[in-house]
Design an enzyme around this catalytic site. Structure first.
Site, mmCIF file in Angstrom:
data_model
loop_
_atom_site.group_PDB
_atom_site.id
_atom_site.type_symbol
_atom_site.label_atom_id
_atom_site.label_comp_id
_atom_site.label_asym_id
_atom_site.label_seq_id
_atom_site.Cartn_x
_atom_site.Cartn_y
_atom_site.Cartn_z
ATOM 1 N N ASP A 224 0.868 -1.221 0.105
ATOM 2 C CA ASP A 224 -0.053 -0.176 0.012
ATOM 3 C C ASP A 224 1.086 1.192 -0.095
ATOM 4 O O ASP A 224 2.110 1.286 0.399
ATOM 5 C CB ASP A 224 -0.936 0.131 1.243
ATOM 6 C CG ASP A 224 -0.149 0.072 2.638
ATOM 7 O OD1 ASP A 224 0.513 0.608 2.948
ATOM 8 O OD2 ASP A 224 -0.258 -1.231 3.190
ATOM 9 N N GLU B 187 22.647 -22.336 -18.405
ATOM 10 C CA GLU B 187 21.557 -21.718 -17.665
ATOM 11 C C GLU B 187 22.239 -20.216 -17.069
ATOM 12 O O GLU B 187 21.642 -18.913 -16.957
ATOM 13 C CB GLU B 187 20.918 -22.319 -16.612
ATOM 14 C CG GLU B 187 19.838 -23.383 -17.327
ATOM 15 C CD GLU B 187 19.060 -24.391 -16.085
ATOM 16 O OE1 GLU B 187 17.875 -24.407 -16.011
ATOM 17 O OE2 GLU B 187 20.011 -24.796 -15.338
#
Ligand code: GLA
Length: 728
Positions: free
Chosen positions: A532, A612
């Site tokens: 928030d 990777e």
């Protein structure tokens, strides 16, 4: 002047770049809400109607006029006791338990700059960026004053609202309900958009027509919550991303909230946002003031995208502060999904070493480093380094990590306590428990009573000890349960505890921000349970969700983007099969999603193949190239991932020179329809070049028809297209 007052008809105009907000003081001293919408200099006079309506009574001093009713008039701050039977903003109780208040206009002032709020987060602005309107109202019977605060920030089309109550009587007055903002609309058919969810699946978008009932969302959990976000949008039923009228309310507060919308008996719509009232009973003592936390209002005539952009600007430029407000944030490797509680100096230094070779900036040591913390049932409250477990002192370990060219960050959960902790054994009363009852547990932990200064001070001193003696550049501030058993071993009654708790929390965060301005704090509450605008005042970024599954994240990050900028969205690449869903997606897809946030990794790098690792190295370099565009560019939602089989979104730089477009194939079907990505926000009549392939695209065609995506036999396939404007 963005705020003006006309004495002749007693109308205030609050004017932003594209909108106008009008308030009128009526002959009885009530404040009527006349208008909020498209910019106009015209007064909204003659719009209030007066009829004798059955069962809509009249205030006591409106003698002889049965057409004047607070139940039908549009109001700025509806209160309990004036005869308005719709949802109200304020309810007060006197010392005899009578619930009534009746505030009337006393005076007002218009000031340069934006008001501030003591002890609470708020939208800030430089003096030349904003103006403040303060309207002072008084209830003579209660002896209370109420100051309504309005902050107008024209450039971003935002108006903030807050209010201060002051007890000028000699008796206690109790607050039972307190909203910061109310909007009344006399006309309009609206949808309400809310953001609901659950742990690991936050901020799903719900859009429903406003009906003849009061709809409310909120949180009674003491936090803003995973379940409902303190952001509510009211949109004309025809409003889309690009067209139409919409309004938002966003609460600059991280505790319980309540937001409601209702269509009344005469088709008028009321929207409200403020504190959760079910657990509020705050006594304001004589001579004391009490602040209602702030709500940000915003309005757009051009659809939801513009509304989001305004809210993004507000948070980026007027909520987030400090060293990390602008500029790049570190790329993290976090130990949680790599090692969970099983951490020690060897595996952390190993992780840091691997990460440094890939260009990652910072190692974050997550949970498990303190007290007796080997799983989640012990240790919270004891913020002392478990050197036996780590195998060396923290500063020694950090030195080694720093020597690899890596910064170091650390995890805390400052507001919590385990019963199995030295802090609990020494101070059981610090935990929030109700005498005589067995406290509710969640994740085996209890809440610390942050409404008490001595509790906050204890945690501050413990954190300070760690932060003062170690080279720490980042703190992850977690919060892993909902509040229950609300009781304080102090002179507070239960209805005061949650508000004072937030004051305690904000006070601690503010102290740490002041003491350690170079430390970046990332908020977290089991992921996005306290996502928030209030937290963003202290924590420029927040871990968006404990769900790191790239496909679920497209939905979570899509919903989050309505109210919050990408700069706040903590997002990491994790291992596959994903630990929350078991799904397998490619490293590329995971990175495409995580790049739409403050990028990082959260997996055991030593388990990856060289190929990777090489890919990660490229991704990190790529992200660094795009970091400013992602953090500061305009964010466009180019599809609705709930409805469409592709999630598409883009970033466009302020000067429209660059664009990064992203897609994820969410579903695959045989013989699929082609998905056209319709770009937005590019410079019209221009050309853009894909630097990787050399292909040149017309902006008009990209925006009018779109770019057809290739049909591939591959679920979860992702694309990133980086375009640069070129001369024709
Ligand atoms: C919460 C957070 C996670 C991790 C764990 C540690 O769930 O959201 O990221 O920090 O706590 O216990």
């Amino acid at each position: 002047m963005s705020i003006t007052y006309q004495e002749n008809n007693k109308i205030f105009h609050l004017t932003t770049k594209n909108s106008d907000y009008q308030i009128q003081i009526d002959p009885f001293g009530y404040l009527l809400h006349l208008y909020y919408g498209k910019k106009t200099s015209h007064d909204a006079v003659g719009i209030t109607t007066f009829y004798d309506r059955g069962f809509s009574g009249n205030p006591g001093d409106v003698i002889g006029d049965r057409t004047y009713s607070m139940d039908t008039l549009p109001q700025e701050f509806p209160m309990d006791g004036t005869g308005d039977y719709r949802n109200i903003a304020l309810s007060l109780e006197d010392c005899k338990g009578t619930q009534a208040c009746d505030f009337r206009y006393l005076s007002h002032s218009i000031k340069k700059g934006k008001y501030t709020l003591n002890g609470l987060p708020y939208v800030y602005a430089r003096e030349e960026q904003a103006e403040t309107l303060e309207i002072l109202l008084k209830d003579d019977v209660l002896g209370m004053e109420l100051t309504l605060l309005y902050g107008v920030i024209p450039e971003i089309n935002c108006i903030t609202r807050s209010a201060i109550l002051e007890n000028k009587s000699s008796e206690i007055v109790t607050v039972d309900k307190a909203a910061a903002a109310c909007l009344d609309f006399l006309t309009g058919d609206f949808d309400v958009i809310t953001f609901h969810g659950r742990h690991t699946m936050e901020r799903n978008v719900d859009r429903s027509p406003v009906g003849y009932y009061a709809t409310s969302v909120g949180s009674r959990r003491g936090t803003s919550s995973h379940q409902y976000n303190p952001l509510m949008i009211l949109a004309d039923q025809k409003t889309t991303e690009e067209y139409g009228k919409c309004y938002s309310m966003s609460f600059v507060y991280s505790g319980g909230f309540e937001a409601s919308v209702e269509k009344d008996q005469f088709n008028q719509t009321r929207m409200l946002m403020g504190l959760q009232s079910s657990n509020l009973r705050y006594r304001i003592k004589p001579g004391k003031q009490w602040i209602i936390p702030e709500v940000i209002l915003s309005h757009s005539e051009n659809g939801l995208t513009q509304l989001s952009h305004q809210l993004h600007d507000c948070i980026n430029n007027h909520i987030i502060r400090g060293k990390y407000q602008k500029g790049p944030r570190p790329i993290l490797i976090n130990s949680w999904e790599a090692n969970y509680f099983d951490i020690n100096a060897d595996n952390l230094i190993g992780l840091a070493k691997e990460a440094s070779e890939l260009g990652i900036d910072m190692l974050v040591m997550d949970d498990g480093w303190f007290g007796k913390r080997n799983n989640d049932d012990a240790g919270l409250g004891d913020w002392t380094v478990n050197e036996d477990k780590l195998g060396m002192s923290l500063s020694e370990m950090i030195d080694k990590i720093n020597a690899l060219g890596m910064k170091f960050g650390i995890w805390f959960e400052p507001e919590m306590i385990n019963e199995d902790s030295d802090l609990y054994r020494a101070h059981p009363d610090y935990a929030m428990t109700i005498p005589g009852r067995k406290p509710g547990h969640a994740r085996d932990q209890l809440l610390l009573d942050f409404s008490r200064e001595e509790v906050v001070e204890n945690i501050y001193q413990q954190m300070k000890d760690i932060l003062d003696h170690n080279h720490i550049e980042y703190v992850k501030w977690d919060f892993n349960r909902s509040i229950s058993d609300v009781f304080s071993h102090s002179d507070r009654i239960a209805g005061e505890v949650l508000y004072d708790y937030m004051i305690g929390l904000y006070g601690l965060l503010e102290r740490l921000c002041q003491d350690y301005p170079d430390i970046l704090i990332e908020g977290c509450s089991g992921g996005g349970g306290r996502f928030d605008a209030g937290m963003m005042y202290y924590t420029p970024q927040i871990w968006c969700s404990d769900n790191t599954d790239a496909i679920n994240r497209t939905l979570i990050q899509y919903g989050t983007s309505f109210g919050y900028p990408i700069s706040t969205v903590g997002s990491h690449v994790s291992a596959v099969p994903n630990h929350q869903t078991g799904r397998i997606t490619s490293l590329k897809t995971r990175a495409t999603v995580a790049m739409s946030g403050t990028f990082g990794y959260e997996l055991d790098l030593s388990k990856l193949s060289q190929e990777e690792k090489d890919t990660i190295k490229e991704q990190v370099a790529e992200y660094k190239k795009y970091a400013a565009l992602i953090a500061e560019g305009r964010y466009y939602r180019l599809s609705d991932p709930k409805e469409e089989h592709v999630c598409a979104w883009s970033f466009v730089s302020a000067n429209q020179e660059e664009c990064l477009m992203n897609t994820i194939q969410l579903q695959i079907e045989s013989n699929m329809k082609v998905f056209y990505v319709k770009f937005r926000g590019l410079a019209e009549h221009s050309y853009y070049k894909d630097e990787k392939t050399g292909s040149i695209y017309s902006s008009d065609i990209l925006m009018e028809i779109g770019l057809p995506l290739k049909l591939l036999f591959e679920e979860y396939h992702s694309e990133q297209l980086y375009l640069k404007k070129v001369e024709a």
